[in-house]
Design a protein around this motif. Structure first.
Motif, short mmCIF file in Angstrom:
data_model
loop_
_atom_site.label_atom_id
_atom_site.label_comp_id
_atom_site.label_asym_id
_atom_site.label_seq_id
_atom_site.Cartn_x
_atom_site.Cartn_y
_atom_site.Cartn_z
N VAL B 577 0.84 -1.20 0.00
CA VAL B 577 0.00 0.00 0.00
C VAL B 577 0.88 1.25 0.00
N LEU B 629 -7.76 1.42 3.10
CA LEU B 629 -6.72 0.41 3.33
C LEU B 629 -5.84 0.79 4.51
N PRO B 636 -4.10 -4.50 6.12
CA PRO B 636 -4.85 -4.32 4.87
C PRO B 636 -5.05 -5.65 4.14
N ALA B 641 -5.37 -4.33 -1.56
CA ALA B 641 -4.12 -3.60 -1.79
C ALA B 641 -3.71 -3.70 -3.26
#
Lengths: 324, 654
Positions: B577, B629, B636, B641
C-alpha cells in the motif's frame, strides 16, 4: 597459541590506549540512558589476527606479482585487497543504527548467573553474526529486518544487592572475519541480586502469637482463609463454590497452617553476623513460600507482611538484598 | 568450536578449485594423488565426523611423501613447478587436519596464494577468469565461518543453500571491489628490476626450434595456439603469398638434421641489401617462446630495441622471450643483396659426404643438361609438381632420407620439400639454405590484426642468384599451392582432424580478439603504460611520488563513495500500500501537484480536487481506497491492496 595470546594482550593494550586517548571513547565509560543507538562516532574497527595474517599474505602476493611483472596476479592481489578492505564497511553496517532499547534480568540469588536480556531494535536492516559480550560471556545473534530481537547473556554474580550492569561490548567480525568493528554500551541499568540463602540451618521459628487469620475468621470474613490457586496446589484443596462465585480459582488454606503466623525478625537473630542473618532470613522466606504459609519479615528498616505469594517473596528478598 | 558439515563442505570446494587452477600444468599422477587425499578426507569427515582430524601417523607420511614426490617428478625442490606442487600439496594437507574455523581461515589465506601462483603459469584470459571465479568459494566460506543460527537443514542442503545465497553475495563483493582494485592495479608502482630471479623457463611450450628434421614440425602444426599477432600500419595486410615470416636460417646439414648456427650480430648500419619496395611497417606481439629469435617479414630494415639483426637478416632478441613481447619492425618485401661472402658461399654449398647418392647423381645430371641455375630450379619444381603429394602423415624414411623421399615415398610436407630441395640445389652447385618460420596468418578484419598460429609453422628454401641475391623458393608451393595461398588450414584439412569446422574457426578467431585485448590491456601493462596513463593528466615522467599520489587520490574517491554507501540510512520500503501510494504521489507530482511533506491524504485530496477538477472523481476514488486500506483496518486486505495498486497504475490525471 602463544602467538595468539601475545596478539590478544597487545590488542587489549592498544584498545586500552585508544580508550585513554580518544575522548569519544572515554565518555562512553559514563553510564548512558536507554535507548542507546550505535552510530559512526562510537563504532571502532581494528583488524583481527586473521586480518593481519591475511594482509601479510596479500603483501607477499603483491611482491611476487610485481617481481614477476605478472599483471593478472597483481590484479588478483589488488582485487583481494579491495574485497578485504571494503569488508570493513560490511561489518560497520552490521552495527551502525542498531539500538539497545531495554535491559531486563529476573533477580537471581548471589552466586547464580543473571540472565540479562538485551532488547535490540535492528531498524530496517538485517544484521548477521553480531556478538554481545558481557564480561567473559559472548552470545552470537542475528536480526531480521525490522524485527526487535532479544538476546540473553549470562552474568555471574557474587554479592547481593543492586549490581550495575557492566559495559556491554557489541561486536561483529562480519562478513569475513578480517576486521572487528565494536562498540561499548554502558546502559544505566542496575540489576537486583537476592542474598544467597544459607544451605543448612534451623527451621523457621513458630510464633507464639496466634492472632491474624483466626481473628479474621472470627470477624466472619468467610474468605479470610481463601487464597489464589497456584499450580502446585492439590485439586482437593480448591474451594469450588467460592471459585464459582468469584469467577476464578481459589483454594482453602488448611486450617492448621492458615492458623499460625511466621515472623522472621532480623533483630531476633542474635549471635550471628550481619550476612549470616540475612542468609538465614532468606532461607526462611523460601521455606515459608514452599509451604504457602504467610509470614512476616522484620528488617531494621521495615516490617513486611504477613502475606504469602510471589510478590511478597520478591518484596522480602529485595528488602534483604538491599540491606546495608 | 568445530567446523560443522556445511562449513567443511564449503572448505572442500574452496580447496578443490585452488587445486583445479593448477591442474593444467601439473603431472596427472600428482593431481590424481592430491584429489584422492582430498576425497578420502572429505569422506572420512562426512561419515565419521567424530574421529576428528586425520591422525598424525597418517599425516606425517603424507607430509614426507610430498617433497619426495616433487623430487621424483622434477629432480629438485626449487623452481616454479616444484614450488607450485609443494604449495598445492600443503593446502591439501591442511585440509586433512582442518577441524576448526581457524584452520579454515588459514586454508583460505593459503588458497588465495595458490590461486595467484596458478597465474604465474598461465596469464591467459581463461585462467584469469577461472581464478576470479575461484575467489567466490573462498568468500562464501569466509562468510559461512561467521556464526549463524539457521542450522536446521541437512549438511548437503545447507551447503547448497549457502552456495545459492553466497554466490550473488560474493559476486557483489567482487564486483563492488573491482573499481578500487583497478585503481590500485593501475597506479601501484611497478618494480624497475626484479628483486629476485625470474621464473625458470617453461619447457612445456612448443615453438620453432633451432633444428629441423623431417617430421619435427608435425607436432607444431597440430598446435593451434597463437604464435604472434600483427597489426600493420597500412590498412590492409600483404597478400597471402607474401606472408613469409622468417625466423631462423639453417646452413648446416648432417644427413638427417638441419641445424641453425647462431651468427654474429651485424652492428654496422650499412645495409648489405638494397630495398626495392617501400618499407612495410607493423607491430608484432609475440607469445612467449623461451627462445631468443624474433620473426619478421622478409628482410627487416632495422632491429627493434633490445634485439639485433644477424648476417642472415633475421632478428635475435638479447634475452629469451619469457613474456608476451611487442616489437615494431619495418620490412622490405622486395630487395637485392650485394655480394655473397666467400665463407657464406662455402657454407651454402656444403653437403655431408656419403649421403643421398641418387639425389647427388640427379643433380649432376641436371647440371650437365641445363646451363642456367634458373632452369635447374624450374626442373626441380616441375618434378615436385608432377610427382609429389602433400601430406602431414608421410611414410617413414631410411638412412638416405632425401633419396627415399625423392625416389620412393614422394609424399611429405614443408620440411621434406625444403630439405630435399636445398640438398638438390647444393648438389647442383647452387648456394642454398633452409629458412624456418611461419607462413600465412589469419586476417581478423573485425579486430584489424593478423593472428599467426603455431600451425602456420613452415620451412622453405633460399637460393643465391648472382645479381639478385638470396631468392626465396618454396617447393611446398609447387606441390600444394593452397598451403601458401589459403594457409596451413586448407592444406592440412585432410590430415588434421583437430581443426574444427569452419564456424568453429570463425568463433575461435573472434575469441582471439578478446584474448588479444586481454594481452594488450592487462598482460602487457607495464611501467611505460603507467606513465602514458598519467601523461594524459599532464604528469610527465611519473615517478613513485606521482604514482602514489594518483593511487591515494583514486582510492580516497572510491573509498568515500563506498563509505557513503555504508553510511546511508535504510529506507523503510513499507508494504504494498505504501509503495503504491508513493507511486501515486510521484505521478501527481509529475502532473504538477506534489504532496507537501506533512500533508495528509484528505488535505492533499482537497487540493487535488481544485487542481484537477475534470479528474476529481477518479482521484477521489483512488484516495478513498487508500484511506480505507491504511486507516480502516490494522492489516490491509491483500486483494484490496492489489486493486489499489492497479487503480494507481491506471489513473489518468488531467
Amino acid at each position: 597459541m602463544a602467538l595468539a595470546a601475545a596478539w590478544r594482550a597487545r590488542r587489549l593494550r592498544l584498545v586500552a590506549f585508544a580508550e585513554r586517548r580518544l575522548p569519544a571513547l572515554t565518555h562512553l565509560r559514563r553510564p548512558e540512558a536507554l535507548p542507546i543507538r550505535l552510530h559512526q562516532r562510537r563504532i571502532y574497527v581494528l583488524p583481527t589476527l586473521f586480518g593481519g595474517v591475511f594482509g601479510a599474505m596479500l603483501s607477499v602476493m603483491a611482491l611476487g606479482a610485481l617481481n614477476y611483472g605478472n599483471n593478472p596476479a597483481l590484479l588478483l592481489t589488488c582485487l583481494l585487497g579491495s574485497i578485504a578492505f571494503l569488508s570493513v564497511l560490511g561489518g560497520y553496517r552490521a552495527l551502525d543504527g542498531l539500538t539497545l532499547r531495554g535491559v531486563h534480568a529476573a533477580p537471581v540469588f548471589a552466586g547464580d548467573a543473571l540472565q540479562v536480556e538485551l532488547h535490540f531494535d535492528p531498524g530496517n536492516r538485517a544484521r548477521e553474526a553480531l556478538r554481545a559480550q558481557l564480561e567473559d560471556a559472548t552470545v552470537a545473534f542475528a536480526t531480521a529486518r525490522a524485527t526487535p530481537t532479544r538476546v540473553v547473556v549470562g552474568l555471574p554474580t557474587q554479592r547481593r544487592g543492586l549490581v550495575a550492569l557492566p559495559r556491554v561490548r557489541l561486536w561483529t567480525s562480519w562478513p569475513y572475519g578480517l576486521f572487528r568493528p565494536w562498540s561499548w554500551l554502558n546502559p544505566q541499568v542496575r540489576l537486583l541480586v537476592y542474598p544467597r540463602p544459607e544451605t543448612f540451618g534451623p527451621p523457621p521459628p513458630e510464633s507464639a502469637r496466634d492472632a491474624g487469620p483466626r481473628h479474621l475468621r472470627e470477624s466472619g470474613d468467610e474468605y479470610g482463609s481463601l487464597r489464589e490457586y497456584r499450580e502446585t496446589d492439590a485439586r482437593r484443596m480448591i474451594a469450588w463454590k467460592a471459585s464459582a462465585r468469584l469467577d476464578r480459582l481459589v483454594v482453602r488454606e488448611p486450617e492448621q497452617i492458615a492458623g499460625r503466623e511466621l515472623v522472621f525478625d532480623f533483630a531476633a537473630l542474635e549471635g550471628l553476623d550481619h550476612e549470616a542473618r540475612i542468609a538465614r532470613l532468606a532461607r526462611w522466606v523460601l521455606a515459608a513460600e514452599e509451604q504457602h504459609r504467610p509470614y512476616t519479615l522484620a528488617t531494621p528498616n521495615e516490617r513486611l507482611g504477613p502475606d504469602v505469594g510471589t510478590a511478597h517473596r520478591h518484596r522480602c528478598l529485595e528488602a534483604l538484598a538491599l540491606l546495608p | 568450536m568445530r567446523l560443522d558439515a556445511r562449513q567443511f563442505n564449503l572448505l572442500a570446494i574452496a580447496i578443490l578449485v585452488a587445486l583445479a587452477a593448477h591442474a593444467p600444468h601439473l603431472p596427472l599422477w600428482i593431481i590424481a594423488a592430491m584429489a584422492f587425499v582430498l576425497g578420502a578426507r572429505w569422506l572420512q569427515r562426512a561419515r565419521r565426523a567424530d574421529l576428528g582430524a586425520v591422525p598424525i601417523w597418517v599425516r606425517l607420511p603424507l607430509t614426507l611423501a610430498l617433497p619426495a614426490a616433487v623430487v621424483a617428478q622434477y629432480g629438485n625442490l626449487f623452481g616454479r613447478e616444484p614450488g607450485s606442487v609443494l604449495a598445492v600439496g600443503m593446502l591439501v594437507l591442511k585440509f586433512t587436519e582442518s577441524e576448526k574455523p581457524r584452520d579454515a581461515r588459514a586454508a583460505v589465506t593459503f588458497a588465495c596464494f595458490v590461486l595467484m601462483a596458478a597465474l604465474l603459469f598461465d596469464q591467459s584470459l581463461v585462467m584469469s577468469g577461472f581464478v576470479a571465479l575461484a575467489l567466490l568459494p573462498q568468500i562464501i566460506l569466509l562468510r559461512a565461518l561467521e556464526p549463524r543460527d539457521d542450522l536446521a537443514l541437512k549438511p548437503a542442503a545447507a551447503t547448497l543453500a549457502d552456495l545459492r545465497r553466497g554466490v550473488p553475495q560474493a559476486a557483489f563483493a567482487v564486483l563492488g571491489a573491482a573499481p578500487l582494485a583497478l585503481v590500485a592495479f593501475l597506479f601501484l608502482p611497478r618494480l624497475g628490476e626484479p628483486l629476485w630471479g625470474a621464473p625458470s623457463p617453461d619447457q612445456g611450450r612448443t615453438g620453432i626450434s633451432d633444428t629441423m628434421t623431417p617430421g619435427g614440425l608435425a607436432e607444431l602444426i597440430a598446435d593451434d595456439s597463437p604464435a604472434f599477432r600483427v597489426t600493420f600500419d597500412a590498412p590492409a595486410p600483404p597478400p597471402p603469398t607474401q606472408r613469409y615470416w622468417r625466423g631462423l636460417v639453417m646452413y648446416h646439414f648432417d644427413g638427417t638434421e638441419w641445424t641453425h648456427m647462431p651468427s654474429p650480430p651485424v652492428r654496422d648500419a650499412s645495409p648489405r641489401f638494397e630495398a626495392l619496395s617501400a618499407p612495410l611497417s607493423y607491430e608484432i606481439v609475440l607469445e612467449p617462446t623461451q627462445q631468443r629469435w624474433l620473426f619478421a617479414l622478409d628482410l627487416p630494415l632495422a632491429a627493434p630495441n633490445g634485439a639485433y639483426r644477424n648476417a642472415e637478416f633475421t632478428l635475435v632478441n638479447e634475452k629469451p622471450v619469457m613474456d608476451v613481447t611487442p616489437y615494431r619492425v619495418s620490412s622490405a618485401l622486395r630487395y637485392r643483396h650485394d655480394t655473397l661472402a666467400r665463407h657464406e658461399r662455402q657454407l651454402a654449398l656444403s653437403l655431408p659426404a656419403g649421403y643421398n647418392p641418387r639425389l647427388r647423381a640427379l643433380a649432376a645430371e641436371w647440371r650437365s643438361r641445363y646451363g642456367e641455375d634458373r632452369e635447374i630450379v624450374q626442373a626441380a619444381l616441375a618434378l615436385y609438381n608432377a610427382r609429389f603429394s602433400y601430406t602431414l602423415n608421410p611414410p617413414p624414411l631410411g638412412r638416405d632420407s632425401m633419396d627415399d623421399f625423392m625416389f620412393e615415398t614422394r609424399s611429405g610436407y614443408c620440411e621434406h620439400f625444403s630439405s630435399s630441395f636445398t640438398f638438390l640445389m647444393r648438389a647442383a652447385g647452387i648456394p642454398a639454405r633452409v629458412v624456418v618460420g611461419y607462413q600465412g596468418g589469419y586476417w581478423n578484419a573485425l579486430g584489424g590484426y593478423m593472428v599467426v598460429r603455431q600451425s602456420d609453422a613452415h620451412a622453405w628454401s633460399e637460393i643465391w642468384q648472382d645479381g639478385q641475391g638470396w631468392v626465396r623458393v618454396d617447393p611446398t608451393a609447387a606441390v600444394s599451392p593452397e598451403r601458401v595461398n589459403l594457409g596451413s588450414r586448407a592444406a592440412n584439412a585432410a590430415d588434421a582432424p583437430w581443426h574444427g569446422p569452419e564456424w568453429l574457426l570463425a568463433l575461435r578467431n573472434q575469441w582471439d580478439i578478446v584474448n588479444q585485448l586481454w594481452n594488450k590491456v592487462v598482460v602487457q601493462f607495464n611501467a611505460l603504460h603507467q606513465q602514458n596513463l598519467l601523461a594524459q593528466f599532464g604528469v610527465d615522467h611519473a615517478q613513485w611520488r606521482s604514482l602514489a599520489i594518483a593511487l591515494g587520490a583514486g582510492s580516497i574517491v572510491l573509498v568515500t563513495l563506498a563509505m557513503l554507501w555504508a553510511l546511508r540510512r535504510d529506507r523503510d520500503p513499507g508494504d504494498a500500500v505504501d509503495r503504491a501510494y508513493r507511486r501515486l504521489n510521484r505521478r501527481l507530482a509529475r502532473a504538477g501537484a506534489p504532496r507537501d511533506e506533512a500533508e495528509g491524504p484528505e488535505a492533499y485530496l482537497q487540493r487535488l480536487r481544485q487542481r484537477f477538477p475534470q479528474a476529481a472523481r477518479e482521484i477521489e476514488a483512488v484516495f478513498a481506497r487508500y484511506v480505507a486500506l491504511r486507516y480502516a483496518s490494522a492489516q490491509p486486505d491483500p486483494a484490496a491492496a492489489r486493486a489499489f495498486a492497479v487503480a494507481v497504475a491506471t489513473l489518468r490525471v488531467g
